[in-house]
Design an enzyme around this catalytic site. Structure first.
Site, PDB file in Angstrom:
ATOM      1  N   ASP A  32      53.210   4.460  67.115  1.00  0.00           N
ATOM      2  CA  ASP A  32      51.990   3.694  67.339  1.00  0.00           C
ATOM      3  C   ASP A  32      51.128   4.887  68.486  1.00  0.00           C
ATOM      4  O   ASP A  32      51.886   5.400  69.346  1.00  0.00           O
ATOM      5  CB  ASP A  32      51.886   2.320  67.866  1.00  0.00           C
ATOM      6  N   THR A  36      44.565   0.420  68.550  1.00  0.00           N
ATOM      7  CA  THR A  36      44.378  -1.028  68.370  1.00  0.00           C
ATOM      8  C   THR A  36      45.702  -1.821  68.683  1.00  0.00           C
ATOM      9  O   THR A  36      45.431  -3.172  68.425  1.00  0.00           O
ATOM     10  CB  THR A  36      43.883  -1.421  67.031  1.00  0.00           C
ATOM     11  N   TYR A 146      36.888   1.959  55.612  1.00  0.00           N
ATOM     12  CA  TYR A 146      38.207   1.393  55.511  1.00  0.00           C
ATOM     13  C   TYR A 146      38.560   1.341  54.072  1.00  0.00           C
ATOM     14  O   TYR A 146      39.594   1.870  53.580  1.00  0.00           O
ATOM     15  CB  TYR A 146      38.098   0.171  56.266  1.00  0.00           C
ATOM     16  N   LYS A 150      41.573   3.302  52.158  1.00  0.00           N
ATOM     17  CA  LYS A 150      42.650   2.813  51.613  1.00  0.00           C
ATOM     18  C   LYS A 150      42.970   3.182  50.178  1.00  0.00           C
ATOM     19  O   LYS A 150      43.748   3.427  49.543  1.00  0.00           O
ATOM     20  CB  LYS A 150      42.587   1.392  51.658  1.00  0.00           C
TER      21      LYS A 150
END
Ligand code: UDP
Length: 314
Positions: A32, A36, A146, A150
């Protein structure tokens, strides 16, 4: 012992996946960059010999020493306010990040599962959404960063499958909730729970007649686990088909929290907010023998226990 890399490990879903694969006896490598994510979500795993943590941004070259059997790519900002604040990072993690992880999977001969989303269907014109629906997405709207990242992610994953024979899996995740959601991530459930506990107005966007279908995180994790170990390489919806309006949802949360000061307030509807969303899970039932088991009543009760700990009453 099987070795699995989980990106977005400190995030809401990523951290629950780490727990599950540890429980199944895997060696888990969590990665990570904490854009966020929250390290507190996985710090209970740090003392374990079969858990390692790498602080790394997957849009940069990813190096993992030793063997790797599986990769789960779950790194990405995932709430509408996050990707409005971080549009470039959102695009990069879905595109460059996915490319790096596909390359890693190829070099390690590992199987890779990528986290896609119901957002690939955009504001859907077909209801409920089946995997063969191509979607209704505005590429240049606020959600485009986004949604298109994706969609690109699915395309490049399929290309690696077709041209390199890579073992790939694609899960299309619908709205999911549970403990470890970020209180301030702007999504509807953390917003409503924290507002109800503090005795503030619950911010219903628009008139609240848009719908969503909420899946408890343990059900989602079970679906992902089954998909990873299945032999099915095309996208699979994983979500809970029980659909409600946002207004009903606000009332369910107010009833559960039972704070007399909580009330409804109306805020403007965000641009391109999908009007309705419900997964058709016939495919998951067929190929994974999976369906959600946890009712919204039970899931909300468990989630409330978490929010009671992390939100101070007003
Ligand atoms: N929403 C709302 N109030 C909030 C946050 C969200 O009414 O404080 C609505 C939002 O307009 C959307 C739905 O709840 O229709 C779900 O929003 P969320 O941000 O959780 O995720 P989305 O499903 O839109 O990606």
């Amino acid at each position: 012992m099987k070795r699995i890399l989980i990106t977005g490990a400190a995030g809401f879903i990523g951290s629950h996946l780490c727990d599950r694969f540890i429980k199944e006896g895997y060696h888990v490598i969590g990665m990570d960059n904490l854009l966020t994510g929250n390290i507190r979500n996985i710090e209970h795993l740090f003392p374990l010999a079969n858990f390692e943590y790498y602080h790394h941004d997957v849009t940069k070259f990813v190096h993992i020493p030793g063997r790797l059997d599986y990769i789960l790519h779950f790194a990405s900002p995932a709430s509408p306010i996050d990707y409005l604040k971080m549009p470039i990072q959102t695009l990069k993690v879905g595109s460059l990040g996915t490319h790096n992880l596909l390359g890693l999977a190829k070099s390690k001969e590992a199987r890779i599962l990528i986290a896609s989303t119901s957002e690939v269907y955009g504001d859907p014109l077909v209801h409920p959404q089946r995997e063969d629906y191509w979607g209704n997405v505005n590429p240049i709207g606020p959600r485009g960063v986004y949604d298109e990242a994706k969609r690109f992610q699915e395309a490049i994953t399929m290309a690696y499958h077709t041209y390199h024979g890579l073992e790939t899996r694609i899960v299309r995740i619908f709205n999911t909730y549970g403990p470890r959601m970020r209180v301030e991530d702007g999504r509807v459930l953390p917003a409503f729970f924290s507002q109800a506990i503090r005795g503030e107005g619950l911010t219903v966007f628009g008139e609240g007649n848009q719908t969503r279908s909420f899946c408890y995180v343990d059900d989602l994790v079970e679906g992902i686990y089954r998909l990873l170990l299945s032999d099915y390489h095309l996208p699979v919806n994983v979500g809970n088909p029980s659909e409600i309006t946002i207004m009903q949802f606000a009332h369910e949360i107010m009833a559960l929290v039972d704070n007399p000061k909580a009330h409804i307030i109306y805020n403007p509807l965000p641009v391109d907010d999908p009007k309705q969303r419900q997964p058709d899970i016939s495919l998951a039932r067929k190929v994974l023998n999976w369906e959600p088991k946890i009712s919204r009543e039970e899931g909300l009760r468990r989630t409330y226990e978490y929010f009671k700990e992390v939100v101070q009453p007003g």
